[in-house]
Enzyme design. Structure first.
Site, PDB file in Angstrom:
ATOM      1  N   ARG A 154      -3.520  -1.571  -0.379  1.00 53.99           N
ATOM      2  CA  ARG A 154      -2.905  -2.101  -1.528  1.00 53.99           C
ATOM      3  C   ARG A 154      -3.740  -2.903  -2.187  1.00 53.99           C
ATOM      4  NH1 ARG A 154       3.286  -3.832  -2.886  1.00 53.99           N
ATOM      5  NH2 ARG A 154       3.269  -1.401  -2.593  1.00 53.99           N
ATOM      6  N   HIS A 171       0.568   3.906  -8.352  1.00 52.91           N
ATOM      7  CA  HIS A 171       1.345   3.915  -7.249  1.00 52.91           C
ATOM      8  C   HIS A 171       1.731   5.289  -6.524  1.00 52.91           C
ATOM      9  CE1 HIS A 171       3.490   2.138  -4.130  1.00 52.91           C
ATOM     10  NE2 HIS A 171       4.523   1.346  -4.573  1.00 52.91           N
ATOM     11  N   GLN A 184       4.486   5.870  -4.163  1.00 45.59           N
ATOM     12  CA  GLN A 184       5.914   5.799  -4.674  1.00 45.59           C
ATOM     13  C   GLN A 184       6.218   6.887  -5.600  1.00 45.59           C
ATOM     14  OE1 GLN A 184       7.964   2.623  -5.071  1.00 45.59           O
ATOM     15  NE2 GLN A 184       9.449   4.358  -5.600  1.00 45.59           N
ATOM     16  N   ASP A 187      11.487  -0.756 -13.983  1.00 45.98           N
ATOM     17  CA  ASP A 187      10.709  -1.597 -13.075  1.00 45.98           C
ATOM     18  C   ASP A 187      10.792  -2.770 -13.709  1.00 45.98           C
ATOM     19  OD1 ASP A 187       8.833  -2.464 -11.132  1.00 45.98           O
ATOM     20  OD2 ASP A 187       7.204  -1.221 -12.165  1.00 45.98           O
ATOM     21  N   CYS A 231      11.894   1.464  -8.430  1.00 42.29           N
ATOM     22  CA  CYS A 231      11.055   1.290  -7.351  1.00 42.29           C
ATOM     23  C   CYS A 231      11.410   0.345  -6.425  1.00 42.29           C
ATOM     24  CB  CYS A 231       9.299   1.358  -7.927  1.00 42.29           C
ATOM     25  SG  CYS A 231       9.127   0.059  -9.124  1.00 42.29           S
ATOM     26  N   ARG A 255      10.693   6.462   0.732  1.00 41.81           N
ATOM     27  CA  ARG A 255       9.322   5.997   0.727  1.00 41.81           C
ATOM     28  C   ARG A 255       9.032   6.394   2.316  1.00 41.81           C
ATOM     29  NH1 ARG A 255       7.218   2.090  -2.004  1.00 41.81           N
ATOM     30  NH2 ARG A 255       5.333   3.168  -1.179  1.00 41.81           N
TER      31      ARG A 255
HETATM   32  N1   CP Z   1       8.057  -0.281  -4.335  1.00 43.07           N
HETATM   33  C1   CP Z   1       7.377  -0.994  -3.648  1.00 43.07           C
HETATM   34  O1   CP Z   1       5.979  -0.560  -3.505  1.00 43.07           O
HETATM   35  O2   CP Z   1       7.785  -1.925  -2.910  1.00 43.07           O
HETATM   36  P1   CP Z   1       6.986  -2.913  -1.990  1.00 43.07           P
HETATM   37  O3   CP Z   1       6.022  -3.598  -3.021  1.00 43.07           O
HETATM   38  O4   CP Z   1       7.816  -3.976  -1.184  1.00 43.07           O
HETATM   39  O5   CP Z   1       6.154  -2.366  -1.106  1.00 43.07           O
END
Ligand code: CP
Length: 353
Positions: free
Chosen positions: A109, A136, A139, A242, A284, A313
């Protein structure tokens, strides 16, 4: 299938649906009391996080354990990555560690999309994008699984419409990618200045995001609509939102976003009903309750899918790890390798026990 999972646009519709089918099979089997096939035994996942995470970190770590492997967590600021050491040098070193069998899959990430691309280019093992400022993709997989589990009666995924409400975050852009890939109707209902066509939150504004989605639509028959007129959300099967401050975690930045988005773009039960009496809510997460969505929608047992979405997820990431993890130098089955076939065989064998 390509080595890395950086962008769902690198995969065909069929490859992505295969992963979802695999995720569903494993999820169903475990809910029936089955055991996970230990197909990643003795394999390690290196997890680089330049930002905090709950769902993504837990999903990757537990999914790796489910499949018999191990995950190493490198939190924000704990390893050299594009700071004191260049991204190219970090990738090279990690590549040497890989050859020493210490890492078999990597996920990252990152603050800058080019860093996860650089990692993938510099390493022999599969690299998974755990979110960048651009997209993402894991996701997207979880959201596709959630939508497939909640298709309106008589509809296929390509018959569905998803309306994203609010800011053109990387999740919004990712939803445009996956919906257009699947042949769905995708809508962003958001204010000018915060629409995908304004570049969204991405740092590299040379990329024409809408053009990518439109190319997908040419193949799939999907559509893309971007508007600040609420009429565009009519008949949406899925209403998605979001946070409004996107990647910004500065309180003052968040407050100014309230001025732009509130109340027009807040998801309320009135908005859900305007879309349709059976529209489902997705997010998300994490959510800022009272900002982009109200409690009544988020906690509605009839309308909210966001908790299933969070659980999915893990189910979808497990399938992704199974598919990519079997292609590493330690256990390379070649380009013809089918994770789907092997996993289904393993699942059938377990059901006989
Ligand atoms: N939706 C998502 O990526 O959550 P986190 O940031 O907690 O990983």
């Amino acid at each position: 299938m390509v080595k890395d999972f950086i962008d769902t646009n690198d995969f065909t519709r069929e490859e992505l649906l295969d992963m979802i089918e695999l995720a569903s099979s494993m999820k169903a089997m475990i809910k029936k009391g089955g055991r996970y096939p230990q197909i990643l035994k003795n394999k390690t996942l290196g997890m680089i996080f330049q930002q905090v995470s709950t769902r993504t970190r837990i999903s990757f770590e537990t999914a790796m354990t489910d499949l018999g492997g191990h995950a190493q967590f490198y939190g924000p600021g704990t390893i050299q990555l594009g700071g004191h050491e260049s991204i190219e040098d970090s990738a090279r070193v990690m590549g040497r560690l890989v050859m020493g069998s210490l890492l078999d899959i990597m996920m990252a990430r990152v603050d800058r999309h080019k860093d996860v691309v650089g990692l993938a280019e510099g390493s022999a093992v599969p690299v998974i994008n755990g979110m960048s400022e651009f997209n993402h993709p894991t996701q997207e997989l979880g959201d596709l699984l959630t939508m497939m589990e909640n298709l309106p009666e008589g509809k296929k995924i390509e018959d569905c419409k998803l309306a994203f409400i609010g800011d053109a975050t990387q999740v919004c852009v990712s939803l445009m990618f996956i919906c257009s890939k699947m042949g769905m109707d995708f809508v962003q209902f958001g204010p000018k200045g915060h629409q995908i066509t304004d570049g969204g939150l991405q740092v590299d504004t040379d990329i024409d995001l809408l053009a990518i989605g439109e190319e997908n639509c040419k193949v799939s028959g999907g559509t893309i609509t971007i508007s600040d007129d609420i009429e565009c959300i009519k008949d949406a099967d899925f209403i998605y939102t979001d946070v409004w401050y996107g990647l910004y975690d500065d309180e003052e930045e968040g407050a100014s976003y309230m001025d732009v988005f509130y109340p027009k773009y807040q998801v309320t039960m009135d908005m859900m009903n305007y879309a349709g009496p059976n529209s489902k809510f997705m997010h998300c997460l994490p959510a800022s309750r009272g900002e982009e969505v109200v409690d009544e929608v988020m906690d509605s047992p009839e309308r909210s899918l966001c908790w299933d979405e969070a659980e999915n997820r893990k189910h979808s990431i497990r399938a992704l790890l199974a598919a990519l993890g079997k292609r590493t130098p330690l256990n390379d089955e070649g380009v013809e390798y089918s994770a789907k076939a092997e996993l289904h065989a393993a699942l059938e064998a377990l059901e006989q026990l």
